[in-house]
Design a protein around this motif. Structure first.
Motif, PDB file in Angstrom:
ATOM      1  N   CYS A  88       0.835  -1.189   0.000  1.00 24.19           N
ATOM      2  CA  CYS A  88       0.000   0.000   0.000  1.00 24.19           C
ATOM      3  C   CYS A  88       0.878   1.251   0.000  1.00 24.19           C
ATOM      4  CB  CYS A  88      -0.906  -0.006   1.231  1.00 24.19           C
ATOM      5  SG  CYS A  88      -2.201   1.263   1.196  1.00 24.19           S
ATOM      6  N   ALA A  89       0.418   2.291  -0.674  1.00 23.29           N
ATOM      7  CA  ALA A  89       1.126   3.569  -0.684  1.00 23.29           C
ATOM      8  C   ALA A  89       0.863   4.282   0.632  1.00 23.29           C
ATOM      9  CB  ALA A  89       0.671   4.415  -1.863  1.00 23.29           C
ATOM     10  N   ARG A 110       3.969  -0.037  -5.040  1.00 23.80           N
ATOM     11  CA  ARG A 110       3.107   0.488  -3.979  1.00 23.80           C
ATOM     12  C   ARG A 110       2.040   1.404  -4.567  1.00 23.80           C
ATOM     13  NH1 ARG A 110       6.889   2.865   0.642  1.00 23.80           N
ATOM     14  NH2 ARG A 110       4.908   2.859   1.763  1.00 23.80           N
ATOM     15  N   VAL A 111       0.795   1.097  -4.212  1.00 16.35           N
ATOM     16  CA  VAL A 111      -0.341   1.907  -4.651  1.00 16.35           C
ATOM     17  C   VAL A 111      -1.407   1.807  -3.571  1.00 16.35           C
ATOM     18  CG1 VAL A 111      -1.405  -0.030  -5.902  1.00 16.35           C
ATOM     19  CG2 VAL A 111      -1.956   2.326  -6.562  1.00 16.35           C
TER      20      VAL A 111
END
Length: 235
Positions: A88-89, A110-111
């Motif tokens: 995860c960002a 990462r998003v």
């Protein structure tokens, strides 16, 4: 006089040697200070390496390996990451830190919401094909803001501003079915999303599916606990 000059000369030489020795000890880039790990040859070894690193981090005994300028110079000619992370960002979820790995060890993606879309899938496939990485870790985390925003949008019937709505739209089909389950809705959503993204990697990618079938690649889901720094596998 000669004896006095010799004494001063000896003293200066000794002082210079001590300064050099002190500098070598104090320098964080000293080669001797960088732990050397055995090569990773299988997906299971890759997973054990990451989990062992996380145990060091969570216990306060991280080694911070291969993070110096010399390591960066060594990697300038090419990289061979043994694992791929889909995280995860989130500023609190840095894979090299929480897995206690160094430069060149992990191919990070990462998003927000650790969502497998076409661009991210292409990035993961590139690492699988180009570098022969052995492991993919879908890394969710507790109190995920993307999951929380999705739940809020579902409950209120509202829309997230700007392009944040794209994240909510992608997560809605994953999160909505588990909202009626017992327990914390955000936690349920985080776990459901990890499982969904793990399944999506093989379902949407023939490259990944073939490598998994051959035993050359493993895909796992994991959850990071922000309170204690521990990573646990999610079935």
């Amino acid at each position: 006089m000669a004896r006095a000059q010799l004494s001063r000369r000896s003293l200066l030489a000794a002082g210079s040697a001590a300064a050099v020795a002190l500098g070598a000890v104090a320098s964080p880039s000293a080669a001797a200070a960088t732990p050397v790990d055995n090569p990773v040859d299988t997906p299971d070894e890759a997973l054990r390496r990451l989990l062992a690193g996380n145990r060091r981090f969570a216990s306060g005994h991280g080694r911070h390996p291969r993070q110096g300028l010399a390591d960066l110079h060594r990697l300038a000619a090419g990289q061979h990451p043994f694992a791929i992370t889909l995280g995860c960002a989130d500023s609190r979820v840095a894979p090299e830190v929480l897995f206690d790995q160094g430069l060149g060890d992990l191919f990070d993606n990462r998003v927000a919401g650790n969502i497998v879309d076409d661009l991210l899938l292409g990035s993961v496939e590139f690492a699988v094909e180009e570098f022969g990485s052995l492991l993919i870790v879908v890394l969710g985390h507790e109190r995920c803001g993307a999951i929380t925003a999705t739940i809020d949008a579902i409950h209120t019937g509202g829309e997230a501003p700007g392009h944040i709505g794209t994240i909510v739209d992608a997560l809605r089909p994953v999160v909505e079915p588990v909202l009626g389950q017992p327990g914390d809705p955000v936690e349920n959503g985080v776990r459901a999303n990890i499982a969904a993204q793990v399944a999506a990697l093989s379902a949407r990618s023939a490259i990944i599916a073939e490598k998994v079938h051959q035993g050359a690649l493993r895909v796992v889901g994991a959850r990071y606990d922000l309170d204690n720094g521990r990573v646990s596998l999610v079935a």
